[in-house]
Design an enzyme around this catalytic site. Structure first.
Site, PDB file in Angstrom:
ATOM      1  N   CYS A 191      -2.421   7.448   4.564  1.00  9.79           N
ATOM      2  CA  CYS A 191      -2.387   7.180   3.121  1.00  9.79           C
ATOM      3  C   CYS A 191      -3.714   7.488   2.444  1.00  9.79           C
ATOM      4  O   CYS A 191      -3.744   7.868   1.274  1.00  9.79           O
ATOM      5  CB  CYS A 191      -2.004   5.724   2.876  1.00  9.79           C
ATOM      6  SG  CYS A 191      -0.333   5.296   3.422  1.00  9.79           S
TER       7      CYS A 191
ATOM      8  N   GLU B 272       0.866  -1.173   0.000  1.00 14.10           N
ATOM      9  CA  GLU B 272       0.000   0.000   0.000  1.00 14.10           C
ATOM     10  C   GLU B 272       0.901   1.221   0.000  1.00 14.10           C
ATOM     11  O   GLU B 272       1.694   1.426   0.928  1.00 14.10           O
ATOM     12  CB  GLU B 272      -0.924   0.040   1.214  1.00 14.10           C
ATOM     13  CG  GLU B 272      -1.866   1.239   1.162  1.00 14.10           C
ATOM     14  CD  GLU B 272      -2.725   1.379   2.395  1.00 14.10           C
ATOM     15  OE1 GLU B 272      -2.619   2.430   3.059  1.00 14.10           O
ATOM     16  OE2 GLU B 272      -3.498   0.450   2.692  1.00 14.10           O
TER      17      GLU B 272
END
Length: 525
Positions: free
Chosen positions: A296, A262
């Site tokens: 994120c 990720e």
């Protein structure tokens, strides 16, 4: 200016961290050097952490490989039961675990609690569903009735896990849980700024019954410890920047091992006519400024239809100016400190660059050393143009840019016009309109009527990025199956594919294709 309040509860003492260090599995590290761990709120020394070496990684892998063989032979239910015990221990120790998270990361209490929730949800989900996901499954064979075909799930072996500093518990322990239940061992490199966030929870896993050699923690620099893990692991789980993820993917490809990563995001929000702007403005503060934007999936771009842009900007600015920040170990404040001076410099650099090139600062725009050494105000920018650093590059801080668009079509086009594709948020007149917009966005997760929380917390659904925001998924069936190798076991019964007695090779071959064609009339499995 965002409101502020001073600390109402004392920080965890250095003695608390020293006691923790005496419990965790870092005594095996033969370190000649150590690193100081500071309390982010104040910059004061809390304790130290030994700095691991490549030799420490070698030793950890040797133990992990031996432990993994025995672990993989245990029934899935037995492996999963340990994580049910872990949940109980985590609930019992959650206040202390949140203290550790706040001290090392500078999070507010609510964001520290998100880490607890992530570990609780993941441990429950995979403990309850692991048998269904991992048990052997029979599928239709070549010759129904004559061929028995079963798919088995073999563990990868030893999983390497390189954890980030922004959510050091959720993005380490929550990723390790499915890997371990799937029968793997795990070797973790915590971020050098947040090692005790990982270690505190690993100690609870040991207490729950996880074999000590099965999960090793090796703190140290990525160039040494991280490189050694990548060189030896059978699968890599990484959360971090796109640049680092690309480099790691190349190294994994050279070894023909898998990687789940990720990576970065420049996540958009779309606000259309008919949306409740009071609700959107309040929710946007969470979407953009939770964990000081160091997330994120945090929103950094907002596209608003021009007809409602002025009203939205005013309401959002008001909500942002009331978004309190401070240094307390309780639930008083909503926005946290940045993790480091380097992060403050990055955020300041993006805002100063935008301001110098003509952007308008609607709210915030200043470092706040009066609150704490690494605080920066939640900041809203307008009039952002392509030449500005913050336009396309991830800030990873409490900064969001608002862009006016003529209509929904332009909003969708601009939201998709990025190399990233991690998360998005949509606010429309009704759910159906929001969901229709969401289906056209190139992002791994889209939240309608929220910023990031619902998709992040839906652990039964896959979470990850498109384009340069990553590959692979955490959560859901994908989140555990990625840690396995599918193995097909096909058993021929009664006859095999050789020519049966009494038939010529020619006759048998002519019969074989029509026989296989019958399969299409049988129910699939």
């Amino acid at each position: 200016m965002p409101s502020e309040q001073r600390c109402t509860m004392p920080a965890p003492s250095a003695a608390t961290f020293d006691r923790l260090r005496s419990l965790v599995a870092i005594d095996d590290i033969d370190a000649r050097q150590s690193k100081v761990i500071e309390e982010v709120f104040t910059g004061k020394e809390l304790t130290t952490i030994p700095i691991g070496t490549a030799a420490d990684v070698d030793a950890a892998f040797a133990k992990a490989r031996k432990a993994q063989v025995e672990w993989a032979q245990r029934p899935i239910k037995e492996r999963a039961a340990i994580f049910a015990k872990f949940r109980d221990l985590l609930m019992k120790n959650r206040e202390f675990i949140m203290d550790v998270a706040q001290a090392e990361t500078g999070k507010v209490r609510a964001n520290a609690q998100e880490e607890i929730v992530s570990m609780l949800l993941n441990s429950r989900y995979y403990a309850q569903n692991a048998v269904e996901f991992l048990e052997p499954k029979q599928v239709q064979g070549l010759l129904p009735g004559l061929t028995k075909t079963v798919i088995r799930r073999q563990p990868k072996g030893v999983v390497g896990l390189i954890a980030p500093w922004n959510y050091p518990m959720a993005l380490s322990i929550s990723d390790a849980i499915p890997a371990l239940i799937a029968g793997n061992a795990v070797v973790v490199k915590p971020d050098s700024q947040t090692p005790y966030c990982v270690l505190a929870n690993v100690e609870l896993l040991y207490e729950a019954g996880l074999p000590r050699d099965l999960m090793a923690i090796v703190p140290g620099p990525g160039s040494v410890v991280g490189a050694a893990i990548v060189a030896q692991c059978d699968y890599l789980m990484f959360t971090g920047s796109t640049a680092t993820g690309l480099a790691l993917a190349e190294q994994c490809a050279a070894r023909l091992i898998g990687i789940s990563a990720e990576l970065g995001g420049k996540n958009p929000m779309i606000v259309t006519k008919g949306a409740n702007l009071d609700t959107v403005a309040e929710a946007a503060t969470r979407a953009c400024f939770s964990n000081a934007g160091q997330l994120c999936v945090s929103i950094e771009r907002i596209y608003v239809e021009d007809e409602i842009a002025d009203e939205f900007i005013r309401k959002f600015a008001d909500a942002t100016n009331n978004f309190s920040m401070g240094t307390s170990y309780d639930y008083v404040h909503k926005m946290s400190s940045l993790i480091s001076e380097d992060q403050v410099k990055t955020v300041s650099g993006h805002v100063d660059d935008a301001r110098a090139k003509g952007a308008t600062v609607i709210a915030g725009g200043n470092a706040r050393p009066d609150v704490g050494p690494r605080f920066y105000e939640p900041t809203i920018l307008t009039d952002v143009t392509e030449e500005m650093e913050c336009c396309r590059n991830e800030t990873f801080g409490p900064v969001v840019s608002i862009y006016r668009v003529a209509d929904v079509e332009e909003a969708i086009a601009k939201a998709n016009d990025t190399k990233y594709g991690l998360n998005a948020s949509v606010w429309a007149a009704n759910d159906a309109e929001g969901e229709a917009i969401a289906a056209r966005l190139r992002a791994g997760s889209v939240n309608v009527n929220e910023g990031y929380g619902p998709s992040m917390g839906s652990v039964a659904a896959p979470m990850g990025g498109m384009k340069e925001s990553g590959l692979g998924r955490r959560h859901g069936p994908d989140g555990i199956l990625k840690y396995t190798e599918p193995q097909t076991v096909a058993t021929s019964r009664v006859v095999n594919l050789g020519t049966p007695p009494g038939f010529s090779d020619e006759t048998w071959q002519k019969m074989l294709t029509p026989l296989l064609d019958v399969v299409k009339y049988l129910p699939g499995r």
